[in-house]
Design a protein around this motif. Sequence first.
Motif, PDB file in Angstrom:
ATOM      1  N   MET A   1     -22.253  -7.744 -25.635  1.00 33.24           N
ATOM      2  CA  MET A   1     -21.451  -8.162 -24.939  1.00 33.24           C
ATOM      3  C   MET A   1     -20.573  -7.272 -24.128  1.00 33.24           C
ATOM      4  SD  MET A   1     -17.933  -9.691 -26.468  1.00 33.24           S
ATOM      5  CE  MET A   1     -17.703 -11.412 -26.393  1.00 33.24           C
ATOM      6  N   VAL A   2     -20.416  -7.688 -22.869  1.00 32.93           N
ATOM      7  CA  VAL A   2     -19.903  -6.901 -21.954  1.00 32.93           C
ATOM      8  C   VAL A   2     -18.531  -7.309 -21.644  1.00 32.93           C
ATOM      9  CG1 VAL A   2     -20.219  -5.859 -19.449  1.00 32.93           C
ATOM     10  CG2 VAL A   2     -22.292  -6.501 -20.918  1.00 32.93           C
ATOM     11  N   ALA A   3     -17.504  -6.328 -21.583  1.00 35.87           N
ATOM     12  CA  ALA A   3     -16.385  -6.783 -21.416  1.00 35.87           C
ATOM     13  C   ALA A   3     -15.900  -6.531 -19.718  1.00 35.87           C
ATOM     14  CB  ALA A   3     -15.258  -5.745 -22.222  1.00 35.87           C
ATOM     15  N   ALA A   4     -15.291  -7.692 -19.354  1.00 40.98           N
ATOM     16  CA  ALA A   4     -14.846  -7.436 -17.742  1.00 40.98           C
ATOM     17  C   ALA A   4     -13.715  -6.745 -18.042  1.00 40.98           C
ATOM     18  CB  ALA A   4     -14.603  -8.840 -17.296  1.00 40.98           C
ATOM     19  N   LYS A   5     -13.611  -5.752 -16.708  1.00 39.81           N
ATOM     20  CA  LYS A   5     -12.443  -5.211 -16.622  1.00 39.81           C
ATOM     21  C   LYS A   5     -11.993  -5.442 -15.282  1.00 39.81           C
ATOM     22  CE  LYS A   5     -11.020  -0.371 -17.153  1.00 39.81           C
ATOM     23  NZ  LYS A   5     -11.370   1.280 -17.388  1.00 39.81           N
ATOM     24  N   ALA A   6     -10.450  -5.699 -15.264  1.00 41.21           N
ATOM     25  CA  ALA A   6      -9.956  -6.048 -13.941  1.00 41.21           C
ATOM     26  C   ALA A   6     -10.010  -4.858 -13.061  1.00 41.21           C
ATOM     27  CB  ALA A   6      -8.495  -6.372 -14.189  1.00 41.21           C
ATOM     28  N   HIS A   7     -10.410  -5.291 -11.914  1.00 44.92           N
ATOM     29  CA  HIS A   7     -10.543  -4.262 -10.719  1.00 44.92           C
ATOM     30  C   HIS A   7      -9.361  -4.129 -10.018  1.00 44.92           C
ATOM     31  CE1 HIS A   7     -12.166  -1.627  -7.743  1.00 44.92           C
ATOM     32  NE2 HIS A   7     -11.691  -2.357  -6.824  1.00 44.92           N
ATOM     33  N   ARG A   8      -8.538  -2.805  -9.948  1.00 41.25           N
ATOM     34  CA  ARG A   8      -7.431  -2.765  -9.250  1.00 41.25           C
ATOM     35  C   ARG A   8      -7.659  -1.923  -7.934  1.00 41.25           C
ATOM     36  NH1 ARG A   8      -3.133  -0.388 -13.402  1.00 41.25           N
ATOM     37  NH2 ARG A   8      -4.947  -0.410 -14.951  1.00 41.25           N
ATOM     38  N   PRO A   9      -7.155  -2.196  -6.796  1.00 40.98           N
ATOM     39  CA  PRO A   9      -7.480  -1.393  -5.737  1.00 40.98           C
ATOM     40  C   PRO A   9      -6.865  -0.158  -5.813  1.00 40.98           C
ATOM     41  CG  PRO A   9      -6.030  -3.407  -5.267  1.00 40.98           C
ATOM     42  CD  PRO A   9      -6.328  -3.415  -6.631  1.00 40.98           C
ATOM     43  N   ALA A  10      -7.747   0.969  -5.249  1.00 41.16           N
ATOM     44  CA  ALA A  10      -7.185   2.374  -5.456  1.00 41.16           C
ATOM     45  C   ALA A  10      -5.763   2.360  -4.649  1.00 41.16           C
ATOM     46  CB  ALA A  10      -7.976   3.202  -4.851  1.00 41.16           C
ATOM     47  N   LYS A  11      -4.834   3.061  -5.272  1.00 43.92           N
ATOM     48  CA  LYS A  11      -3.404   3.537  -4.733  1.00 43.92           C
ATOM     49  C   LYS A  11      -3.701   4.480  -3.638  1.00 43.92           C
ATOM     50  CE  LYS A  11       1.196   4.707  -5.146  1.00 43.92           C
ATOM     51  NZ  LYS A  11       2.287   5.398  -6.168  1.00 43.92           N
ATOM     52  N   LEU A  12      -3.006   4.104  -2.238  1.00 43.71           N
ATOM     53  CA  LEU A  12      -3.328   5.000  -1.045  1.00 43.71           C
ATOM     54  C   LEU A  12      -2.228   6.161  -1.332  1.00 43.71           C
ATOM     55  CD1 LEU A  12      -4.538   5.499   1.527  1.00 43.71           C
ATOM     56  CD2 LEU A  12      -2.886   4.186   2.529  1.00 43.71           C
ATOM     57  N   GLY A  13      -2.956   7.397  -1.256  1.00 43.60           N
ATOM     58  CA  GLY A  13      -1.992   8.652  -1.562  1.00 43.60           C
ATOM     59  C   GLY A  13      -1.501   9.099  -0.120  1.00 43.60           C
ATOM     60  N   HIS A  14      -0.941  10.311  -0.227  1.00 42.63           N
ATOM     61  CA  HIS A  14      -0.417  10.971   1.109  1.00 42.63           C
ATOM     62  C   HIS A  14      -1.535  10.955   2.264  1.00 42.63           C
ATOM     63  CE1 HIS A  14       2.226  13.631   3.190  1.00 42.63           C
ATOM     64  NE2 HIS A  14       1.105  14.637   3.316  1.00 42.63           N
ATOM     65  N   ARG A  15      -0.817  10.833   3.444  1.00 40.62           N
ATOM     66  CA  ARG A  15      -1.973  10.938   4.553  1.00 40.62           C
ATOM     67  C   ARG A  15      -1.323  12.281   5.283  1.00 40.62           C
ATOM     68  NH1 ARG A  15      -2.102   4.728   6.670  1.00 40.62           N
ATOM     69  NH2 ARG A  15      -2.474   3.787   4.810  1.00 40.62           N
ATOM     70  N   TYR A  16      -2.318  13.049   5.511  1.00 42.06           N
ATOM     71  CA  TYR A  16      -1.967  14.377   5.951  1.00 42.06           C
ATOM     72  C   TYR A  16      -2.124  14.477   7.415  1.00 42.06           C
ATOM     73  CZ  TYR A  16      -2.649  15.912   1.347  1.00 42.06           C
ATOM     74  OH  TYR A  16      -2.575  16.109  -0.037  1.00 42.06           O
ATOM     75  N   PHE A  17      -2.955  13.848   8.191  1.00 42.63           N
ATOM     76  CA  PHE A  17      -3.147  13.813   9.669  1.00 42.63           C
ATOM     77  C   PHE A  17      -2.776  12.561  10.400  1.00 42.63           C
ATOM     78  CE2 PHE A  17      -6.465  16.020   7.364  1.00 42.63           C
ATOM     79  CZ  PHE A  17      -5.987  17.617   7.936  1.00 42.63           C
ATOM     80  N   GLY A  18      -2.094  12.832  11.810  1.00 46.45           N
ATOM     81  CA  GLY A  18      -1.891  11.528  12.631  1.00 46.45           C
ATOM     82  C   GLY A  18      -1.925  11.943  13.950  1.00 46.45           C
ATOM     83  N   LEU A  19      -1.678  10.633  14.747  1.00 47.26           N
ATOM     84  CA  LEU A  19      -1.504  10.753  16.273  1.00 47.26           C
ATOM     85  C   LEU A  19      -0.232  10.267  16.380  1.00 47.26           C
ATOM     86  CD1 LEU A  19      -4.898   9.223  17.284  1.00 47.26           C
ATOM     87  CD2 LEU A  19      -4.335  11.477  17.232  1.00 47.26           C
ATOM     88  N   ALA A  20       0.389  10.733  17.523  1.00 43.16           N
ATOM     89  CA  ALA A  20       1.668  10.584  17.817  1.00 43.16           C
ATOM     90  C   ALA A  20       2.015  10.125  19.442  1.00 43.16           C
ATOM     91  CB  ALA A  20       2.775  11.313  17.489  1.00 43.16           C
ATOM     92  N   THR A  21       2.620   9.616  19.761  1.00 39.72           N
ATOM     93  CA  THR A  21       3.240   9.252  21.326  1.00 39.72           C
ATOM     94  C   THR A  21       4.705   8.948  21.205  1.00 39.72           C
ATOM     95  OG1 THR A  21       2.734   7.990  23.268  1.00 39.72           O
ATOM     96  CG2 THR A  21       2.595   6.816  21.392  1.00 39.72           C
ATOM     97  N   ASP A  22       5.253   9.615  22.157  1.00 37.12           N
ATOM     98  CA  ASP A  22       6.767   9.437  22.685  1.00 37.12           C
ATOM     99  C   ASP A  22       7.184   9.446  23.977  1.00 37.12           C
ATOM    100  OD1 ASP A  22       7.783  12.076  22.787  1.00 37.12           O
ATOM    101  OD2 ASP A  22       6.681  12.482  20.901  1.00 37.12           O
ATOM    102  N   ALA A  23       8.415   9.023  24.215  1.00 38.90           N
ATOM    103  CA  ALA A  23       8.910   9.141  25.524  1.00 38.90           C
ATOM    104  C   ALA A  23      10.414   9.534  25.355  1.00 38.90           C
ATOM    105  CB  ALA A  23       8.876   7.932  26.457  1.00 38.90           C
ATOM    106  N   GLY A  24      10.820  10.620  25.987  1.00 36.36           N
ATOM    107  CA  GLY A  24      12.023  11.122  26.134  1.00 36.36           C
ATOM    108  C   GLY A  24      12.665  11.848  27.308  1.00 36.36           C
ATOM    109  N   MET A  25      13.752  12.370  26.892  1.00 36.67           N
ATOM    110  CA  MET A  25      14.174  13.393  27.964  1.00 36.67           C
ATOM    111  C   MET A  25      14.726  14.408  27.278  1.00 36.67           C
ATOM    112  SD  MET A  25      14.348  13.708  30.982  1.00 36.67           S
ATOM    113  CE  MET A  25      15.162  14.812  32.086  1.00 36.67           C
ATOM    114  N   PRO A  26      14.502  15.623  27.789  1.00 33.12           N
ATOM    115  CA  PRO A  26      13.725  16.223  28.838  1.00 33.12           C
ATOM    116  C   PRO A  26      12.097  16.271  28.432  1.00 33.12           C
ATOM    117  CG  PRO A  26      14.326  18.023  27.730  1.00 33.12           C
ATOM    118  CD  PRO A  26      14.847  16.703  26.955  1.00 33.12           C
ATOM    119  N   ASP A  27      11.866  15.757  27.543  1.00 28.73           N
ATOM    120  CA  ASP A  27      10.317  15.835  26.941  1.00 28.73           C
ATOM    121  C   ASP A  27       9.290  15.177  28.001  1.00 28.73           C
ATOM    122  OD1 ASP A  27      12.223  16.004  24.830  1.00 28.73           O
ATOM    123  OD2 ASP A  27      10.884  16.240  23.524  1.00 28.73           O
TER     124      ASP A  27
END
Length: 179
Positions: A1-27
């Motif tokens: 007999m094979v027991a069915a195990k509930a599949h849980r999605p993996a929890k997303l961890g820390h994200r290290y890299f990114g892209l940014a855009t901004d507008a400002g003054m004096p930048d």
Amino acid sequence: MVAAKAHRPAKLGHRYFGLATDAGMPDGLNLGLVLAPADWMRLGASIGTNSASLDYRGGLSLVPMGWGPSFSLEAGHCNTAPTTSLIRTFFTVPNWVKPYVQQLGYTYFNAHVGFDYRVGGLTLFVHGGATYLMGTVRSPNPIVVDKSTSTSVKIAQDGDVTAYTLSAKAGLIYMFGGL
């Protein structure tokens, strides 16, 4: 007999890299890369324009809860270039000085407080505070001071400008990478 195990999605961890855009003054308008060694800290480097020249900036943002109130310190530089109507809108000078301000370049330091709203890997932010600005004003072309006699003045030395001013920016960061 094979027991069915509930599949849980993996929890997303820390994200290290990114892209940014901004507008400002004096930048100006910028596009950059973000490195986040922790949820509460971001390091950024960007390149952009103030409508007249290339600029670049680096900085550190601290967001103690990972979202919400934030504190940022930044340093940037805008290369010397002919002034544009947009630059003249934000850097106003008395009318008698305008002919002498044909080119402008500056280095700046921002200290901002703000609010960062994060949803998943996306962060919207609004930051504002103070800027210390050090600049160079150039007048490479002769300035006519008396049209009737065709008298003109040639400025032989660049002018130095320093200012403390209010500043602000708004932007978007998309974080990816990590576990």
